[in-house]
Design a protein around this motif. Structure first.
Motif, PDB file in Angstrom:
ATOM      1  N   ILE A   1      -3.801   3.760  -1.602  1.00  0.00           N
ATOM      2  CA  ILE A   1      -3.888   2.819  -2.721  1.00  0.00           C
ATOM      3  C   ILE A   1      -3.368   1.477  -2.212  1.00  0.00           C
ATOM      4  CG2 ILE A   1      -3.086   2.275  -5.043  1.00  0.00           C
ATOM      5  CD1 ILE A   1      -2.788   5.347  -5.436  1.00  0.00           C
TER       6      ILE A   1
ATOM      7  N   TRP B   1       0.835  -1.190   0.000  1.00  0.00           N
ATOM      8  CA  TRP B   1       0.000   0.000   0.000  1.00  0.00           C
ATOM      9  C   TRP B   1       0.870   1.240   0.000  1.00  0.00           C
ATOM     10  CZ3 TRP B   1       0.311   3.406   4.130  1.00  0.00           C
ATOM     11  CH2 TRP B   1       0.979   2.926   5.254  1.00  0.00           C
TER      12      TRP B   1
ATOM     13  N   ARG C   1      -6.698  -4.302  -6.734  1.00  0.00           N
ATOM     14  CA  ARG C   1      -6.246  -2.942  -6.428  1.00  0.00           C
ATOM     15  C   ARG C   1      -7.461  -2.063  -6.154  1.00  0.00           C
ATOM     16  NH1 ARG C   1      -3.293  -4.130 -11.059  1.00  0.00           N
ATOM     17  NH2 ARG C   1      -1.141  -4.606 -10.594  1.00  0.00           N
TER      18      ARG C   1
ATOM     19  N   GLU D   1      -2.922  -2.789  -2.789  1.00  0.00           N
ATOM     20  CA  GLU D   1      -2.817  -3.886  -3.752  1.00  0.00           C
ATOM     21  C   GLU D   1      -2.685  -5.190  -2.961  1.00  0.00           C
ATOM     22  OE1 GLU D   1       0.808  -5.036  -6.428  1.00  0.00           O
ATOM     23  OE2 GLU D   1      -0.409  -3.548  -7.497  1.00  0.00           O
TER      24      GLU D   1
END
Length: 179
Positions: A136, A116, A153, A138
């Motif tokens: 963000i 992240w 994601r 993943e």
């Protein structure tokens, strides 16, 4: 029968049991290893297979296996050559055998890792209010059938990020209460 024959037999049976090597049949092993003493083959296989299965099921460390085998030798359940061959194989292949058993018993996908980062938008033509952080994330998911990995994601705004942090703190508190 020589120590080399016994060691090769233990290796062949291990490949058949834990690596699903269909070429390691009783007929093949007997033909390749026991041409001069075919009568000794069946009893030896009957002794070795349960030992390998038990050691694998218990995921024995080398010291525990040595103790287990010395007990069997003392009780005259197996010859010394079998104990030595199994110990040699186990010292070399224990981790590989364990990993193969885990793969055989895993039916579901599993967590492969997470990464992240936090991003802050600094310039945009369409958004007037800038500077809001976005998380963000993943997540990697390893397929059980070795068909590769899936990657998921997604983004979170500040409110969602605060909720996640609060949940992580609850988990940390729970874990701390257990210890």
């Amino acid at each position: 029968m020589s120590d080399k024959q016994v060691s090769s037999l233990v290796g062949g049976l291990s490949r058949r049991l834990f690596e699903n090597d269909a070429d390691m049949t009783d007929e093949f092993l007997k033909e390749q290893l026991f041409t001069d003493n075919a009568d000794a083959f069946e009893p030896l296989v009957a002794q070795i297979i349960p030992i390998l299965e038990h050691a694998a099921a218990e995921d024995m460390d080398l010291q525990k296996l040595e103790s287990y085998l010395s007990d069997k030798v003392t009780k005259k359940e197996i010859p010394e050559s079998v104990a030595v061959a199994v110990q040699k194989l186990w010292k070399k292949d224990r981790v590989k055998i364990h990993d193969n058993l885990v793969k055989k018993t895993s039916w579901e996908d599993k967590f492969g890792g997470m990464s992240w980062r936090l991003d802050v938008l600094t310039k945009s033509r369409f958004i007037e209010e800038l500077g809001d952080p976005a998380g963000i994330v993943e997540i990697k998911i390893e397929k059980a059938d070795n068909a590769g990995n899936d990657v998921c994601r997604f983004e979170m705004d500040a409110k969602e990020l605060d909720k996640v942090v609060a949940e992580v703190e609850k988990v940390e508190e729970f874990i701390a209460s257990l210890t």
